[in-house]
Design a protein around this motif. Structure first.
Motif, PDB file in Angstrom:
ATOM      1  N   GLY A 120       0.803  -1.220   0.000  1.00 49.73           N
ATOM      2  CA  GLY A 120       0.000   0.000   0.000  1.00 49.73           C
ATOM      3  C   GLY A 120       0.829   1.259   0.000  1.00 49.73           C
ATOM      4  N   ASP A 121       2.130   1.101   0.210  1.00 49.21           N
ATOM      5  CA  ASP A 121       2.958   2.293   0.350  1.00 49.21           C
ATOM      6  C   ASP A 121       2.860   3.154  -0.905  1.00 49.21           C
ATOM      7  OD1 ASP A 121       4.264   3.577   2.320  1.00 49.21           O
ATOM      8  OD2 ASP A 121       6.068   2.337   2.281  1.00 49.21           O
ATOM      9  N   ILE A 122       2.766   4.456  -0.688  1.00 46.92           N
ATOM     10  CA  ILE A 122       2.524   5.372  -1.800  1.00 46.92           C
ATOM     11  C   ILE A 122       3.725   5.525  -2.723  1.00 46.92           C
ATOM     12  CG2 ILE A 122       0.651   7.000  -1.466  1.00 46.92           C
ATOM     13  CD1 ILE A 122       2.271   8.343   0.658  1.00 46.92           C
ATOM     14  N   THR A 123       3.584   6.421  -3.632  1.00 49.41           N
ATOM     15  CA  THR A 123       4.567   6.712  -4.679  1.00 49.41           C
ATOM     16  C   THR A 123       5.098   5.457  -5.353  1.00 49.41           C
ATOM     17  OG1 THR A 123       6.327   6.965  -3.030  1.00 49.41           O
ATOM     18  CG2 THR A 123       5.356   8.979  -3.925  1.00 49.41           C
ATOM     19  N   SER A 124       4.478   5.214  -6.457  1.00 55.83           N
ATOM     20  CA  SER A 124       4.923   4.206  -7.427  1.00 55.83           C
ATOM     21  C   SER A 124       4.987   2.805  -6.848  1.00 55.83           C
ATOM     22  CB  SER A 124       6.289   4.585  -8.007  1.00 55.83           C
ATOM     23  OG  SER A 124       7.321   4.205  -7.131  1.00 55.83           O
ATOM     24  N   THR A 125       5.676   1.966  -7.518  1.00 57.08           N
ATOM     25  CA  THR A 125       5.698   0.555  -7.144  1.00 57.08           C
ATOM     26  C   THR A 125       7.083   0.148  -6.649  1.00 57.08           C
ATOM     27  OG1 THR A 125       6.162   0.109  -9.460  1.00 57.08           O
ATOM     28  CG2 THR A 125       3.885  -0.080  -8.772  1.00 57.08           C
ATOM     29  N   LEU A 126       7.798   1.123  -6.070  1.00 60.89           N
ATOM     30  CA  LEU A 126       9.172   0.848  -5.622  1.00 60.89           C
ATOM     31  C   LEU A 126       9.241  -0.308  -4.635  1.00 60.89           C
ATOM     32  CD1 LEU A 126      10.669   4.427  -5.127  1.00 60.89           C
ATOM     33  CD2 LEU A 126      11.214   2.762  -6.905  1.00 60.89           C
ATOM     34  N   ASP A 127       8.343  -0.308  -3.657  1.00 62.58           N
ATOM     35  CA  ASP A 127       8.373  -1.357  -2.650  1.00 62.58           C
ATOM     36  C   ASP A 127       8.039  -2.707  -3.268  1.00 62.58           C
ATOM     37  OD1 ASP A 127       9.169   0.398  -0.750  1.00 62.58           O
ATOM     38  OD2 ASP A 127       7.266   0.476   0.333  1.00 62.58           O
ATOM     39  N   SER A 128       7.092  -2.707  -4.203  1.00 64.18           N
ATOM     40  CA  SER A 128       6.751  -3.959  -4.886  1.00 64.18           C
ATOM     41  C   SER A 128       7.968  -4.513  -5.606  1.00 64.18           C
ATOM     42  CB  SER A 128       5.633  -3.724  -5.902  1.00 64.18           C
ATOM     43  OG  SER A 128       4.508  -3.193  -5.267  1.00 64.18           O
ATOM     44  N   GLU A 129       8.735  -3.624  -6.227  1.00 59.26           N
ATOM     45  CA  GLU A 129       9.946  -4.050  -6.944  1.00 59.26           C
ATOM     46  C   GLU A 129      10.918  -4.740  -5.997  1.00 59.26           C
ATOM     47  OE1 GLU A 129      10.581  -3.931 -10.194  1.00 59.26           O
ATOM     48  OE2 GLU A 129       8.591  -3.069 -10.531  1.00 59.26           O
ATOM     49  N   ARG A 130      11.034  -4.179  -4.785  1.00 57.82           N
ATOM     50  CA  ARG A 130      11.971  -4.752  -3.819  1.00 57.82           C
ATOM     51  C   ARG A 130      11.556  -6.153  -3.391  1.00 57.82           C
ATOM     52  NH1 ARG A 130      12.237  -0.218   0.666  1.00 57.82           N
ATOM     53  NH2 ARG A 130      13.278  -1.846   1.873  1.00 57.82           N
ATOM     54  N   LEU A 131      10.245  -6.419  -3.447  1.00 58.35           N
ATOM     55  CA  LEU A 131       9.748  -7.710  -2.970  1.00 58.35           C
ATOM     56  C   LEU A 131       9.725  -8.763  -4.072  1.00 58.35           C
ATOM     57  CD1 LEU A 131       6.841  -6.331  -0.767  1.00 58.35           C
ATOM     58  CD2 LEU A 131       9.004  -7.275   0.051  1.00 58.35           C
ATOM     59  N   LYS A 132       9.863  -8.311  -5.311  1.00 55.80           N
ATOM     60  CA  LYS A 132       9.756  -9.217  -6.459  1.00 55.80           C
ATOM     61  C   LYS A 132      10.696 -10.414  -6.384  1.00 55.80           C
ATOM     62  CE  LYS A 132       7.829  -7.400 -10.616  1.00 55.80           C
ATOM     63  NZ  LYS A 132       8.052  -6.314 -11.563  1.00 55.80           N
ATOM     64  N   PRO A 133      11.986 -10.209  -5.999  1.00 55.24           N
ATOM     65  CA  PRO A 133      12.908 -11.353  -5.981  1.00 55.24           C
ATOM     66  C   PRO A 133      12.464 -12.503  -5.077  1.00 55.24           C
ATOM     67  CG  PRO A 133      14.106  -9.295  -5.728  1.00 55.24           C
ATOM     68  CD  PRO A 133      12.649  -8.965  -5.636  1.00 55.24           C
ATOM     69  N   LEU A 134      11.528 -12.269  -4.180  1.00 60.34           N
ATOM     70  CA  LEU A 134      11.082 -13.328  -3.276  1.00 60.34           C
ATOM     71  C   LEU A 134      10.211 -14.358  -3.994  1.00 60.34           C
ATOM     72  CD1 LEU A 134      10.078 -11.056  -0.257  1.00 60.34           C
ATOM     73  CD2 LEU A 134      12.149 -12.423  -0.467  1.00 60.34           C
ATOM     74  N   GLY A 135       9.763 -14.025  -5.186  1.00 57.60           N
ATOM     75  CA  GLY A 135       8.971 -14.969  -5.957  1.00 57.60           C
ATOM     76  C   GLY A 135       7.586 -15.227  -5.393  1.00 57.60           C
ATOM     77  N   ILE A 136       7.051 -14.266  -4.669  1.00 61.87           N
ATOM     78  CA  ILE A 136       5.697 -14.435  -4.131  1.00 61.87           C
ATOM     79  C   ILE A 136       4.776 -13.427  -4.806  1.00 61.87           C
ATOM     80  CG2 ILE A 136       6.466 -15.264  -1.859  1.00 61.87           C
ATOM     81  CD1 ILE A 136       5.708 -12.290  -0.954  1.00 61.87           C
ATOM     82  N   PRO A 137       3.471 -13.658  -4.744  1.00 62.93           N
ATOM     83  CA  PRO A 137       2.554 -12.673  -5.328  1.00 62.93           C
ATOM     84  C   PRO A 137       2.581 -11.360  -4.534  1.00 62.93           C
ATOM     85  CG  PRO A 137       1.420 -14.752  -4.810  1.00 62.93           C
ATOM     86  CD  PRO A 137       2.767 -14.824  -4.184  1.00 62.93           C
TER      87      PRO A 137
END
Ligand SMILES: Nc1nc2c(ncn2[C@@H]2O[C@H](COP(=O)(O)OP(=O)(O)O)[C@@H](O)[C@H]2O)c(=O)[nH]1
Ligand SMILES: [Mg+2]
Ligand SMILES: [Zn+2]
Lengths: 219, 135
Positions: free
Chosen positions: A65-82
């Motif tokens: 939910g963190d604002i401004t873009s999808t930066l946090d999502s990018e950081r979590l991507k390597p974990l291979g989870i949805p």
């Protein structure tokens, strides 16, 4: 003329949260709402926590939910989870993740495959405290650099949460934090609040946090 | 959350709303009023909306009224005024059953010093009365 009524203004919001709750129950999902000021270490914590849960064969997902873009999502991507980015305002207009945003995000997740769902709320100690999302537990991350007075300044947040993770403990030697005053302030607001000091950097305390999650999930 | 697409809103959002759930609450109040109005009473006739707000809810009354006034026209309630009553925090100690009001956010029983304290009042936002002009 006068019309006397009793109407909870957040009724609509709570109704959506109840719908989320129902979905979590139907699919056996344990949902954790993680809140804090900006930069207290929510995303870093998730980066460290999820592999530890994966080791225990628990499948995780994150609603970011963190604002401004999808930066946090990018950081979590390597974990291979949805990871689903909640549909917040791109220029940072939102102050909290609402139950309707969670509802929207759940549509993108294969709920049957999720054991633990983390919701990373928007960095803010005021607004997110007000809104029930349907979660099982509320967790507040308070980093050691934020000052001993924060619990007293944001009572609703610390009242609402089940657990306070005192983060960035590795910084303690460099700071002059009065930890007993901090603990005392937490107790003043919420005598039932559990407190676990952690460092995502060194890994200290993370096993206690994992144990807490596993225990709460069984309840 | 979107109230309207007018550019001024984006400015307002960025200037004030980064830390404000009051806008969401203002919008919810207006939607609830529309929903509560009995048939035959048009929204334009609404003159006052009485709201009770728990002290623990950390709602800034001035901000809420400001935002309520700013968007009420777009919801068809141009004459509605918001009156806010703050509900003090009332607690009960689970150890000794003592009831007490809080002046400061310190949830400790003044009688037995216990910290297992439940909230009886002081949380929640509700509309309790709507006033409308007679025909
Ligand atoms: N020293 C130290 N820094 C941390 C720790 N956890 C997070 N950080 C740093 O704090 C900053 C903000 O962390 P982030 O996870 O993005 O916070 P969020 O905004 O709450 O998601 C980043 O630079 C992290 O590297 C920790 O345990 N120790
Ligand atoms: Mg983050
Ligand atoms: Zn007592």
């Amino acid at each position: 003329m006068e019309i006397n009524v009793v109407r909870d203004v957040l009724e609509e919001s709570n109704a959506r949260a109840q719908e989320n709750r129902k979905l979590f129950d139907q699919h056996g999902i344990f949902a954790v709402n993680i809140m804090s000021s900006p930069g207290s270490g929510k995303t870093t914590l998730l980066q460290k926590t999820i592999p530890l849960l994966q080791e225990r064969r628990l499948s995780c997902a994150v609603i970011e939910g963190d604002i401004t873009s999808t930066l946090d999502s990018e950081r979590l991507k390597p974990l291979g989870i949805p990871v689903v980015q909640a549909n917040t305002e791109p220029f940072g207009g939102d102050c909290h993740v609402g139950s309707h945003m969670v509802q929207g995000a759940l549509k993108y997740l294969d709920l049957e495959k999720i054991s633990i769902l983390f919701i990373e709320n928007i960095g803010n100690l005021v607004c997110p405290a007000e809104f029930y999302l349907g979660e099982d537990r509320k967790v507040v991350v308070l980093s050691l650099t934020e000052g001993e007075d924060k619990p007293v300044k944001y009572p609703l947040m610390f009242r609402e949460c089940h657990l306070c993770l005192l983060s960035k403990m590795d910084l303690a030697p460099h700071l002059e934090v009065d930890q007993s005053l901090l603990n005392e302030n937490l107790r003043k607001i919420n005598g039932q609040l559990e407190i676990i000091p952690i460092s995502s950097k060194t890994g200290d305390g993370l096993s206690l946090w994992i144990d807490w999650l596993l225990k709460q999930r069984k309840k | 959350m979107k109230v309207s697409d007018k550019p001024v809103w984006h400015l307002l959002f960025q200037r004030y709303c980064l830390l404000m759930h009051e806008l969401y609450i203002a919008e919810s109040i207006l939607n609830s009023v529309l929903d509560l109005l009995p048939a035959g009473i048009t929204p334009e006739r609404v003159t006052k909306v009485h709201l009770s707000v728990g002290q623990l809810d950390a709602v800034v009354s001035e901000s809420l009224i400001f935002l309520f006034d700013a968007i009420k026209g777009t919801k068809g309630l141009p004459h509605a005024q918001l009156a806010i009553e703050t509900i003090a925090v009332l607690c009960q100690c689970k150890t000794c059953a003592h009831q007490f009001n809080l002046d400061l956010p310190i949830f400790i029983c003044p009688q037995c010093n216990g910290s297992d304290v439940i909230l009886l009042q002081g949380r929640g936002i509700s509309i309790y009365r709507i006033e409308a002009k007679d025909d």
